[in-house]
Design a protein around this motif. Structure first.
Motif, PDB file in Angstrom:
ATOM      1  N   GLN A   8      -5.385   3.272   0.922  1.00  0.00           N
ATOM      2  CA  GLN A   8      -5.174   1.955   0.317  1.00  0.00           C
ATOM      3  C   GLN A   8      -5.014   0.878   1.390  1.00  0.00           C
ATOM      4  N   PRO A  20       0.839  -1.200   0.000  1.00  0.00           N
ATOM      5  CA  PRO A  20       0.000   0.000   0.000  1.00  0.00           C
ATOM      6  C   PRO A  20       0.872   1.246   0.000  1.00  0.00           C
ATOM      7  N   GLU A  31      -8.509   0.184   2.830  1.00  0.00           N
ATOM      8  CA  GLU A  31      -9.358  -0.508   1.858  1.00  0.00           C
ATOM      9  C   GLU A  31      -9.041  -2.004   1.818  1.00  0.00           C
ATOM     10  N   ARG A  32      -7.759  -2.347   1.956  1.00  0.00           N
ATOM     11  CA  ARG A  32      -7.354  -3.753   1.883  1.00  0.00           C
ATOM     12  C   ARG A  32      -7.605  -4.508   3.189  1.00  0.00           C
TER      13      ARG A  32
END
Length: 365
Positions: free
Chosen positions: A167, A162, A170-171
């Motif tokens: 990011q 990331p 989100e993961r």
């Protein structure tokens, strides 16, 4: 025949090495080299062996730190970084003025968002693990293992590590990790609800900081930088932010800068970083990479548990002590000296001539 006796010049005093002038020697044993006029010099060559500056609040620690920073900036090309975990805005302004006077361009965090996402997946996973203070032993260590596994999957991702907080968050989702990695043992070992809890912890941390860690500059892009962590605004997340920045500095001096290039980091209010799991190892490691550190706690206890404190004090060569309420531990670092103790006899209250002399070892300080 008598001739004129030629005068012989005395041996010239050895030149003081180039370094930061700390002040003026008034008395006591000579511990550091002296410059013109009795100025006390901390040689640049000794700085990679680190220093600790201790003293109660208001005793002058910041004054000494600023003096060293300015001297280094004026007399060398060494990058100078100041990590301030107490949130002293006046200190940030003064540091900026001193660095500007020395011809440096100064970056100030969080005014200029910092890029905390450099490095490979292992570096990022370890750095992010420092943000949250998970228990490392006992039954609660189970949650740290869950967080560590989740972060490894997020960072060692098919799409690469990331590169922003958005990011990362989100993961940090069980279904997305399963889709990205497939039903491997690491993903299947994670309880779904616990992954959601890990995400919640990091959501709270990055929600507090906003996008301050999603910038476009890092240590290698600056020759002077001040990291201002507002402890009032950040609250309990101050230590997490300090540990993350300190871990990133360790990655910078080991992997991202040229080994022979010197750099200098001040860690003011060091107690915020002392909770980092391997802070002593980073301090010890820095010496081999020409990375100097000036650690600034208020008391020895501000360096963490006794074992860690002993390791840190064993890694530093220079200890600068201002007014301190508990000086005993530090006095021992000054070493011992041999002194003659005299004792006399009194007979019927009258001072007798006979006495004894014996040699004893006492603290120098």
């Amino acid at each position: 025949m008598l001739g004129r006796r030629r005068s012989v010049d005395p041996c010239p005093a050895p030149l003081a090495p180039e370094g930061a002038v700390l002040g003026r020697r008034l008395a006591g044993e000579r511990a550091l080299p002296l410059g013109p006029g009795g100025a006390l010099v901390w040689p640049f060559g000794d700085m990679r062996r680190h220093a600790v500056i201790l003293g109660a609040s208001g005793a002058g620690k910041t004054e000494t730190s600023m003096r060293i920073a300015h001297e280094v900036a004026c007399k060398s090309d060494t990058p100078v970084f100041y990590l301030d975990a107490k949130g002293d805005r006046a200190g940030a302004e003064r540091f900026s003025a001193l660095m500007s006077a020395a011809g440096r361009r100064v970056r100030v965090f969080p005014n200029e968002p910092f890029d905390a996402w450099r490095g490979d997946w292992r570096a990022l996973a370890n750095r992010l693990l420092e943000v949250i203070q998970f228990a490392t032993d006992g039954p609660a260590a189970y949650y740290r293992d869950i967080a560590k596994t989740a972060l490894q999957l997020v960072c060692n991702h098919p799409d690469g590590p990331p590169r922003s907080s958005a990011q990362l968050l989100e993961r940090l989702d069980y279904e997305k990790l399963l889709n990205a990695h497939g039903p491997n043992s690491a993903v299947l070992s994670l309880p779904r609800d616990k992954v959601a809890q890990v995400r919640l912890r990091y959501q709270a941390f990055f929600g507090q900081l906003g996008t301050a860690l999603d910038g476009n500059w890092s240590f290698e892009d600056a020759d002077a930088a001040y990291f201002l962590l507002d402890s009032v605004a950040l609250g309990e997340d101050t230590a997490g932010a300090a540990c993350l920045l300190f871990a990133d500095f360790a990655h910078y001096f080991t992997m991202r800068k040229q080994r022979e290039q010197r750099c200098l980091l001040f860690a003011d209010e060091f107690s915020a970083i002392a909770s980092s799991s391997d802070v002593a190892m980073k301090v010890e490691q820095a010496r081999g990479f020409n990375a100097a550190m000036v650690l600034v706690p208020q008391t020895p206890s501000g360096m963490g548990p006794r074992t860690q404190r002993d390791r840190i004090l064993g890694s530093v060569e220079t200890v600068i002590v201002h007014a301190l309420n508990e000086p005993g531990t530090l006095a021992e670092l000054g070493g011992m000296k041999r002194v003659i103790e005299l004792t006399h006899r009194y007979e019927d209250g009258v001072y007798a001539r006979e006495g004894h002399a014996r040699q004893e070892r006492k603290l120098k300080v």
